[in-house]
Design an enzyme around this catalytic site. Structure first.
Site, PDB file in Angstrom:
ATOM      1  N   CYS A   2     -20.047   0.180  10.063  1.00  0.00           N
ATOM      2  CA  CYS A   2     -20.356   0.496  11.458  1.00  0.00           C
ATOM      3  C   CYS A   2     -19.386  -0.278  12.336  1.00  0.00           C
ATOM      4  CB  CYS A   2     -21.773   0.046  11.825  1.00  0.00           C
ATOM      5  SG  CYS A   2     -23.028   0.679  10.710  1.00  0.00           S
ATOM      6  N   CYS A 247     -13.402  -8.270   3.330  1.00  0.00           N
ATOM      7  CA  CYS A 247     -13.341  -7.016   2.567  1.00  0.00           C
ATOM      8  C   CYS A 247     -11.900  -6.496   2.540  1.00  0.00           C
ATOM      9  CB  CYS A 247     -14.256  -5.978   3.217  1.00  0.00           C
ATOM     10  SG  CYS A 247     -14.044  -4.340   2.498  1.00  0.00           S
ATOM     11  N   SER A 296      -5.513   8.404   6.160  1.00  0.00           N
ATOM     12  CA  SER A 296      -5.419   7.012   5.734  1.00  0.00           C
ATOM     13  C   SER A 296      -4.374   6.797   4.645  1.00  0.00           C
ATOM     14  CB  SER A 296      -6.785   6.489   5.287  1.00  0.00           C
ATOM     15  OG  SER A 296      -7.326   7.341   4.324  1.00  0.00           O
ATOM     16  N   ASP A 359      -2.194   8.574  -1.928  1.00  0.00           N
ATOM     17  CA  ASP A 359      -3.408   8.310  -1.147  1.00  0.00           C
ATOM     18  C   ASP A 359      -3.743   6.829  -1.220  1.00  0.00           C
ATOM     19  OD1 ASP A 359      -5.473   8.834   0.561  1.00  0.00           O
ATOM     20  OD2 ASP A 359      -6.616  10.104  -0.804  1.00  0.00           O
ATOM     21  N   ASP A 360      -4.602   6.379  -0.280  1.00  0.00           N
ATOM     22  CA  ASP A 360      -4.943   4.958  -0.241  1.00  0.00           C
ATOM     23  C   ASP A 360      -5.845   4.556  -1.387  1.00  0.00           C
ATOM     24  OD1 ASP A 360      -7.944   5.085   0.928  1.00  0.00           O
ATOM     25  OD2 ASP A 360      -6.699   6.602   1.854  1.00  0.00           O
ATOM     26  N   CYS A 404     -19.999  -0.886  -3.631  1.00  0.00           N
ATOM     27  CA  CYS A 404     -19.970  -1.943  -2.618  1.00  0.00           C
ATOM     28  C   CYS A 404     -21.395  -2.178  -2.127  1.00  0.00           C
ATOM     29  CB  CYS A 404     -19.089  -1.534  -1.442  1.00  0.00           C
ATOM     30  SG  CYS A 404     -19.128  -2.774  -0.132  1.00  0.00           S
ATOM     31  N   CYS A 457     -12.531 -10.287  -0.592  1.00  0.00           N
ATOM     32  CA  CYS A 457     -13.446  -9.723  -1.595  1.00  0.00           C
ATOM     33  C   CYS A 457     -12.719  -8.581  -2.301  1.00  0.00           C
ATOM     34  CB  CYS A 457     -14.708  -9.177  -0.914  1.00  0.00           C
ATOM     35  SG  CYS A 457     -15.816  -8.303  -2.049  1.00  0.00           S
ATOM     36  N   CYS A 460     -15.286  -4.426  -5.668  1.00  0.00           N
ATOM     37  CA  CYS A 460     -15.332  -3.038  -6.148  1.00  0.00           C
ATOM     38  C   CYS A 460     -14.180  -2.737  -7.106  1.00  0.00           C
ATOM     39  CB  CYS A 460     -15.357  -2.053  -4.980  1.00  0.00           C
ATOM     40  SG  CYS A 460     -14.096  -2.349  -3.765  1.00  0.00           S
TER      41      CYS A 460
HETATM   42 FE1  SF4 Z   1     -14.929  -4.446   0.421  1.00  0.00          FE
HETATM   43 FE2  SF4 Z   1     -15.070  -3.655  -2.109  1.00  0.00          FE
HETATM   44 FE3  SF4 Z   1     -15.914  -6.100  -1.406  1.00  0.00          FE
HETATM   45 FE4  SF4 Z   1     -17.245  -3.918  -0.630  1.00  0.00          FE
HETATM   46  S1  SF4 Z   1     -17.005  -4.651  -2.735  1.00  0.00           S
HETATM   47  S2  SF4 Z   1     -16.752  -5.724   0.610  1.00  0.00           S
HETATM   48  S3  SF4 Z   1     -15.580  -2.454  -0.318  1.00  0.00           S
HETATM   49  S4  SF4 Z   1     -13.790  -5.293  -1.308  1.00  0.00           S
END
Ligand code: SF4
Length: 474
Positions: A2, A247, A296, A359-360, A404, A457, A460
């Site tokens: 968001c 992230c 993107s 692609d990303d 995620c 992070c 994922c």
């Molecule tokens: Fe970002 Fe992936 Fe961590 Fe979620 S798990 S916060 S999408 S890096």
């Protein structure tokens, strides 16, 4: 995911309404399902929230009412539903009028232990009106404050000390605004000035207005309190003692290319360009036209093409009025939307036969599979043979192997292509002649140009989550 936005000003300026709306438009990409706002002129509050985009919800009637009330504080949220439904009850801000005052809260992110957090609140007799994390956060803060003599900063401290998760948030009363960020710093959050007002927003692109300036990021574990009398207090409530967890998917995919990469002043577009260049060094091709997936994938494709001195051409044209497909529920619905959303520019075949699509990221692989299918159908229909064509695919991030739990609505584990299939299997599924992903060390070599990779992070991509989490059930 968001976007949150808002301001606190010592005096009313009619342009504040325009600035507030502009911030919403600039954060529309972060959520297109709901828009809502709460505002106060110091004596009375007003609010609205509904399904739809900023232009639909903040319509003339609501704008006129907003201006009529002359609010000195306003908070808003563009919503992309990850927890709770898209009904107005789940939309944000959430507000409550208690005996001791009025409170409203909006935030960006997700609580990975949401169900447990809800059960704890209900065990204390709290009535939950939605399954939304913004409501949980508001009620947790108010419980914490009640146990500390009504001190909202202490309530936010209790939230931070007891609640793992991603939450960049804003809380308001009739006369005060509190802007806070979780101790991991998962989601971006900036504070700055617009004329006399203190303003804040989820992304730096919301400050792209002549008189707006960014002061800085709100720090992980920090709260900044401002009020309509000009008071300001900044407090670092929790110093988590672990690296930040920004992230990394924000600069890969989610953020606008003209936003900053967190506290680094360089643009997200540059980050993506560097990803494309690194991908080109890892998996080069010769004699191909580079084709971006709009929008993107475009910056990574430009980086890939520039690094190898290849031409970049548009093959797929995207209809900008159809929403992001991975936000839509139901596989056939998603496939239909990809077909509606893209068309193929066949004139490219007059000059090229070998293509590399960049692609990303690749989540389910639905979009890529359908696009290659659409392209082949069109090319074969124009009299070409499959063996005359080469279609390679390059992805400017590593395979996504985990969900995620921090605010990006990646699907269930078994819907993630790379959680169940090898690269060779995915290559076959999408109908490409070759498929390659950027390596994790390659991603980190790019991240290093912006910050220590330990501060991002990557859960994922690795399955190593920085906080406890409960597997999501829908
Ligand atoms: Fe970002 Fe992936 Fe961590 Fe979620 S798990 S916060 S999408 S890096």
């Amino acid at each position: 995911m968001c976007g949150i936005l808002g301001y606190c000003a010592p005096q009313w300026d009619p342009s504040l309404a325009k600035f507030f709306g502009l911030q919403g438009f600039n954060l529309q990409h972060r959520g297109q399902e709901n828009f809502g706002a709460t505002y106060s002129n110091g004596r009375k509050f007003g609010h609205f929230k509904d399904k739809g985009m900023v232009s639909q919800v903040f319509d003339k009637t609501r704008r006129d009412e907003f201006v009529r009330r002359q609010p000195l504080i306003a908070i808003g949220q563009t919503r992309y539903a990850t927890a709770g439904g898209t009904d107005a009850m789940s939309a944000q801000p959430h507000w409550m009028t208690l005996l001791d005052g009025f409170y409203a809260n909006a935030c960006n992110g997700d609580l990975p232990m949401l169900q447990q957090d809800i059960e704890e609140l209900e065990a204390k007799g709290t009535v939950m009106l939605s399954g939304n994390d913004g409501e949980v956060i508001l009620k947790k803060i108010l419980h914490g404050a009640r146990d500390h003599g009504g001190d909202l900063i202490e309530g936010i401290r209790v939230l931070m000390e007891t609640t793992p998760g991603a939450y960049s948030g804003c809380l308001m009363t009739l006369r005060e605004l509190y802007v806070y960020r979780d101790p991991w710093g998962f989601r971006p959050l900036y504070i700055g000035r617009w004329r006399d007002a203190t303003v804040f927003a989820s992304e730096s692109c919301a400050f792209h207005e002549r008189d707006a300036e960014i002061e800085r990021e709100v720090l992980p574990g920090e709260v900044i309190r401002v009020d309509i009398d000009g008071g300001r207090e900044e407090r670092r409530l929790v110093n988590a003692g672990h690296p930040r967890q920004k992230c990394i998917f924000e600069p890969i995919y989610f953020a606008r290319p003209d936003s900053r990469v967190y506290e680094d002043k360089k643009d997200v577009g540059l980050f993506r360009d560097q990803l494309g260049r690194q991908l080109a060094r890892e998996y080069p091709l010769k004699d191909v036209a580079v084709v971006p997936i709009p929008d993107s994938g475009r910056f990574a494709a430009m980086g890939y093409a520039s690094e190898l001195g290849l031409p970049m051409r548009e093959l797929f044209i995207r209809n900008p009025y159809i929403p992001r497909t991975f936000q839509m529920a139901g596989q056939s619905n998603r496939e239909d939307l990809v077909r509606l959303k893209f068309t193929v520019m066949l004139s490219l075949l007059e000059e090229y036969r070998r293509f590399v699509i960049v692609d990303d990221s690749l989540v389910r692989s639905t979009t890529m599979r359908i696009l290659i299918e659409m392209f082949l159908q069109a090319a074969l229909g124009a009299g070409l043979k499959r063996e005359d064509l080469q279609i390679h695919v390059r992805i400017a991030s590593p395979p996504i192997v985990g969900c995620c739990y921090y605010g990006i609505d990646t699907p269930e584990l078994d819907e993630l292509a790379a959680s169940r299939h090898s690269v060779k299997e995915i290559e076959k599924m999408i109908g490409a002649d070759s498929l390659a992903y950027l390596s994790l060390p390659g991603l980190d070599s790019v991240a290093k140009q912006f910050d220590d990779p330990k501060n991002f992070c990557h859960a994922c991509f690795t399955g190593n989550y920085p906080t406890p989490y409960l597997v999501r059930s829908r």
